[in-house]
Design a protein around this motif. Sequence first.
Motif, mmCIF file in Angstrom:
data_model
loop_
_atom_site.group_PDB
_atom_site.id
_atom_site.type_symbol
_atom_site.label_atom_id
_atom_site.label_comp_id
_atom_site.label_asym_id
_atom_site.label_seq_id
_atom_site.Cartn_x
_atom_site.Cartn_y
_atom_site.Cartn_z
ATOM 1 N N LEU A 1 0.820 -1.213 0.000
ATOM 2 C CA LEU A 1 0.000 0.000 0.000
ATOM 3 C C LEU A 1 0.852 1.260 0.000
ATOM 4 C CD1 LEU A 1 -2.822 -1.105 2.462
ATOM 5 C CD2 LEU A 1 -2.947 -0.931 -0.025
ATOM 6 N N ALA A 2 2.003 1.217 0.683
ATOM 7 C CA ALA A 2 2.892 2.378 0.703
ATOM 8 C C ALA A 2 3.371 2.708 -0.714
ATOM 9 C CB ALA A 2 4.075 2.122 1.625
ATOM 10 N N TYR A 3 3.772 1.704 -1.476
ATOM 11 C CA TYR A 3 4.258 1.946 -2.829
ATOM 12 C C TYR A 3 3.106 2.265 -3.788
ATOM 13 C CZ TYR A 3 9.024 0.742 -1.617
ATOM 14 O OH TYR A 3 10.283 0.760 -1.073
ATOM 15 N N ILE A 4 1.952 1.644 -3.580
ATOM 16 C CA ILE A 4 0.776 1.988 -4.382
ATOM 17 C C ILE A 4 0.408 3.447 -4.167
ATOM 18 C CG2 ILE A 4 -1.725 1.635 -4.549
ATOM 19 C CD1 ILE A 4 -1.205 -1.358 -4.135
ATOM 20 N N HIS A 5 0.398 3.868 -2.918
ATOM 21 C CA HIS A 5 0.079 5.256 -2.560
ATOM 22 C C HIS A 5 1.014 6.223 -3.291
ATOM 23 C CE1 HIS A 5 -0.596 8.732 0.160
ATOM 24 N NE2 HIS A 5 0.723 8.829 0.192
ATOM 25 N N CYS A 6 2.319 6.011 -3.206
ATOM 26 C CA CYS A 6 3.284 6.931 -3.810
ATOM 27 C C CYS A 6 3.221 6.893 -5.336
ATOM 28 C CB CYS A 6 4.689 6.611 -3.329
ATOM 29 S SG CYS A 6 4.963 6.945 -1.572
ATOM 30 N N LEU A 7 3.024 5.729 -5.906
ATOM 31 C CA LEU A 7 2.990 5.614 -7.361
ATOM 32 C C LEU A 7 1.737 6.269 -7.938
ATOM 33 C CD1 LEU A 7 4.220 4.553 -9.957
ATOM 34 C CD2 LEU A 7 3.083 2.366 -9.540
ATOM 35 N N ALA A 8 0.580 6.021 -7.334
ATOM 36 C CA ALA A 8 -0.663 6.583 -7.855
ATOM 37 C C ALA A 8 -0.679 8.107 -7.764
ATOM 38 C CB ALA A 8 -1.860 5.996 -7.106
ATOM 39 N N TRP A 9 -0.097 8.645 -6.695
ATOM 40 C CA TRP A 9 -0.095 10.106 -6.504
ATOM 41 C C TRP A 9 0.916 10.804 -7.400
ATOM 42 C CZ3 TRP A 9 -3.550 13.198 -4.521
ATOM 43 C CH2 TRP A 9 -4.440 12.737 -3.543
ATOM 44 N N GLN A 10 1.720 10.072 -8.175
ATOM 45 C CA GLN A 10 2.671 10.711 -9.079
ATOM 46 C C GLN A 10 1.982 11.585 -10.121
ATOM 47 O OE1 GLN A 10 6.294 10.527 -9.886
ATOM 48 N NE2 GLN A 10 6.303 10.271 -7.672
ATOM 49 N N THR A 11 0.727 11.302 -10.438
ATOM 50 C CA THR A 11 0.022 12.127 -11.418
ATOM 51 C C THR A 11 -0.242 13.528 -10.900
ATOM 52 O OG1 THR A 11 -2.099 11.253 -10.607
ATOM 53 C CG2 THR A 11 -1.090 10.125 -12.475
ATOM 54 N N VAL A 12 -0.273 13.692 -9.592
ATOM 55 C CA VAL A 12 -0.472 15.011 -8.982
ATOM 56 C C VAL A 12 0.855 15.595 -8.519
ATOM 57 C CG1 VAL A 12 -1.694 16.301 -7.172
ATOM 58 C CG2 VAL A 12 -2.778 14.306 -8.238
ATOM 59 N N TYR A 13 1.753 14.726 -8.031
ATOM 60 C CA TYR A 13 3.044 15.151 -7.495
ATOM 61 C C TYR A 13 4.171 14.512 -8.309
ATOM 62 C CZ TYR A 13 0.238 16.446 -3.400
ATOM 63 O OH TYR A 13 -0.690 16.993 -2.566
ATOM 64 N N PRO A 14 4.535 15.094 -9.427
ATOM 65 C CA PRO A 14 5.603 14.493 -10.245
ATOM 66 C C PRO A 14 6.962 14.571 -9.550
ATOM 67 C CG PRO A 14 5.001 16.664 -11.080
ATOM 68 C CD PRO A 14 4.008 16.334 -10.009
ATOM 69 N N GLY A 15 7.830 13.641 -9.894
ATOM 70 C CA GLY A 15 9.161 13.631 -9.294
ATOM 71 C C GLY A 15 9.107 13.366 -7.809
ATOM 72 N N LYS A 16 9.743 14.238 -7.020
ATOM 73 C CA LYS A 16 9.790 14.097 -5.567
ATOM 74 C C LYS A 16 8.977 15.171 -4.854
ATOM 75 C CE LYS A 16 14.359 11.899 -5.527
ATOM 76 N NZ LYS A 16 15.724 11.951 -4.954
ATOM 77 N N THR A 17 8.031 15.782 -5.560
ATOM 78 C CA THR A 17 7.298 16.907 -4.977
ATOM 79 C C THR A 17 6.345 16.507 -3.855
ATOM 80 O OG1 THR A 17 5.678 16.728 -6.780
ATOM 81 C CG2 THR A 17 7.451 18.330 -7.048
ATOM 82 N N MET A 18 6.077 15.213 -3.681
ATOM 83 C CA MET A 18 5.216 14.797 -2.568
ATOM 84 C C MET A 18 6.005 14.557 -1.284
ATOM 85 S SD MET A 18 4.301 10.760 -3.263
ATOM 86 C CE MET A 18 3.922 10.953 -5.004
ATOM 87 N N PHE A 19 7.329 14.640 -1.354
ATOM 88 C CA PHE A 19 8.170 14.284 -0.216
ATOM 89 C C PHE A 19 8.760 15.519 0.471
ATOM 90 C CE2 PHE A 19 8.624 10.529 -3.105
ATOM 91 C CZ PHE A 19 7.898 9.646 -2.309
ATOM 92 N N TYR A 20 9.164 15.308 1.703
ATOM 93 C CA TYR A 20 9.767 16.360 2.518
ATOM 94 C C TYR A 20 11.148 16.721 1.973
ATOM 95 C CZ TYR A 20 11.951 18.535 6.622
ATOM 96 O OH TYR A 20 12.611 19.382 7.472
ATOM 97 N N THR A 21 11.401 18.022 1.839
ATOM 98 C CA THR A 21 12.722 18.520 1.447
ATOM 99 C C THR A 21 13.095 19.642 2.389
ATOM 100 O OG1 THR A 21 11.642 19.965 -0.151
ATOM 101 C CG2 THR A 21 12.532 17.904 -0.996
ATOM 102 N N ASN A 22 14.151 19.473 3.149
ATOM 103 C CA ASN A 22 14.491 20.426 4.203
ATOM 104 C C ASN A 22 15.374 21.573 3.729
ATOM 105 O OD1 ASN A 22 16.866 19.114 3.789
ATOM 106 N ND2 ASN A 22 16.944 18.112 5.797
#
Length: 283
Positions: free
Chosen positions: A112-133
């Motif tokens: 489910l973790a990988y499904i979640h990240c893969l499916a949301w790529q259409t909204v968050y391309p690249g690494k835009t869904m992840f934390y960047t400090n």
Amino acid sequence: MTGGGKDLKNQEKSYSYIFKYLKNLKYFAKQLSGFLSPQCEDEWLNSRGSILIEFAVCMPILIILLFYIHDLVKIKRYYSQTEFVAQQMANMIQNISQKREENQKKITKEDLAYIHCLAWQTVYPGKTMFYTNFLTFSRYPLGHVPYTHIYYVKGEEDGKVSCVFRLAMSNTGGVTKPSDLISLDKVNVNKNNFSISKVRFLSNTQPSNIYPTLKINKGEVKIIIETLLVRNFTWTGGASEKSVLGLYIVNPRMSTNTDWRYFFNSVVIFTPKPGLFDEDGPQ
């Protein structure tokens, strides 16, 4: 007299075109002289003030209308995107484990973790869904992150239905890659209601009380996937939701919980293939 008939016809046709051209030119000159007459000039000067007033009133309204239409189109696109993500998740859940051994087809938290990240790529391309400090004003590039709910519901006697568990996944809390969802315990199985969700976690109730379009038979199992965007008000220095989402006039419909904001909930309901889930939830 013979011969030359074709030339005579062409000559007559040319004279006809010249005559019509001169006639139209004469009419145009007459209209132009009338427009430039002192009386017409006075009328134009007298109406110029009213034209300017109408222009000054209409232009701001037109500009506001254009921005309003832009916002409505963008909001509709956000809803379409979250619904598409939920549909993609449903498809991946149904198929991700089908080539495994018979005793390993059950969906896991890691799946489910990988499904979640893969499916949301259409909204968050690249690494835009992840934390960047390293960003100056936002800990997340877009100022918001994906949120997913998965409900397991089961049909009971007399047309009633009960929620068995609710699984929540979110990229909040410093998730920098898909595996962080597991290591940071961001894939949680719960058995309670979440006020922000459009799906109600209830037991022994009518299907419509859980979600308006839910239909289920006795003994049947349904999976409800809910996808939405979430942001913390402090991530972008207190910037408004409109500015973060690229809107100008319209405030998006949202749910709030202290500093948290939730937007664009979409729901997809499907019947899972046998053996994918049990009532204890993914492990």
